[in-house]
Design an enzyme around this catalytic site. Structure first.
Site: not given
Length: 238
Positions: A115, A118
């Protein structure tokens, strides 16, 4: 950018995802390789030709071999030395940590190595953990605990859940570096000194039952013969 876990990933072509191409000759073999990073891993795709003209029956092109190797330098999600950041390894550890947190603010960070949002947010989370030593930051790797996350209805990453003492779950949301103010506001609101009655609540009973009913998770509920006895013996925690 937040990543929805409801949608799949489509890769229409190798060169459309920015793969690095290289060629070399090893003996009589011509090796053509592409490299790229995917989910924190270096993906190497090789095509070999020149094997005395051999190819599998029914195939006009030489076979393509794919291999992956993981570099320690790529593990950005492990780059943290803050003592109040804990990597969750099981559903039992998550439940027990929440129940044993007392009146401390606990922030559960659901993330994935693949991600981008993230990864961009990770350094800021480490800074916030360092500036808030009384709060507990629990990290849950979605790729390693996908079944557990699905039982907890996690459908977007990065995603955060805030827990505080006897109040249990106080808020949850997804945010990125562009909307980090949302996280800071929640930290300021729920991270101040307070006094709560009774033990830490942790996950909701419906979530505990959902985890217990998941055959992919080694978790049993109820965890103790009588939680009501704990409540009856509890006092004021300040």
């Amino acid at each position: 950018m937040a990543v929805s876990l409801r949608n799949g990933l489509c890769v229409p072509g190798l060169f459309e995802v920015g793969l690095e191409r290289s060629e070399k000759t090893v003996g009589s073999l011509e090796v053509l390789a592409w490299k790229n990073e995917f989910k924190g891993r270096q993906v190497v795709i090789r095509r070999q030709s020149g094997c005395d003209g051999w190819s599998p029956k029914g195939h006009s092109n030489p076979p393509i071999h794919a291999s992956t190797c993981i570099s320690r330098a790529m593990r950005w999600w492990e780059k943290s030395t803050n003592p109040n950041i804990t990597e969750i390894k099981s559903a039992r550890q998550l439940v027990d940590t929440l129940l044993n947190a007392g009146d401390k603010l606990v922030i559960v960070d659901f993330y994935s190595p693949g991600c981008g949002g993230c990864r961009a947010l990770h350094p800021k989370m480490c800074q916030l953990a360092e500036s808030n030593p009384n709060a507990l930051f629990l990290k849950v790797n979605y790729e390693e605990h996908k079944s557990m996350c699905q039982s907890l209805h996690i459908h977007v990453l990065p995603f955060f859940r805030f827990y505080r003492g006897a109040h249990g779950h106080v808020c949850s949301f997804s945010c990125t570096t562009a909307t980090i103010k949302k996280f800071k506001d929640a930290l300021a609101k729920y991270g101040t000194d307070s006094c709560s009655l009774g033990p830490a609540k942790g996950l909701e009973e419906s979530e505990l039952l959902s985890l217990a009913s998941n055959r992919d998770i080694d978790f049993i509920y109820p965890m103790r013969p009588s939680r009501a006895g704990d409540l009856a013996l509890s006092g004021t925690v300040c």
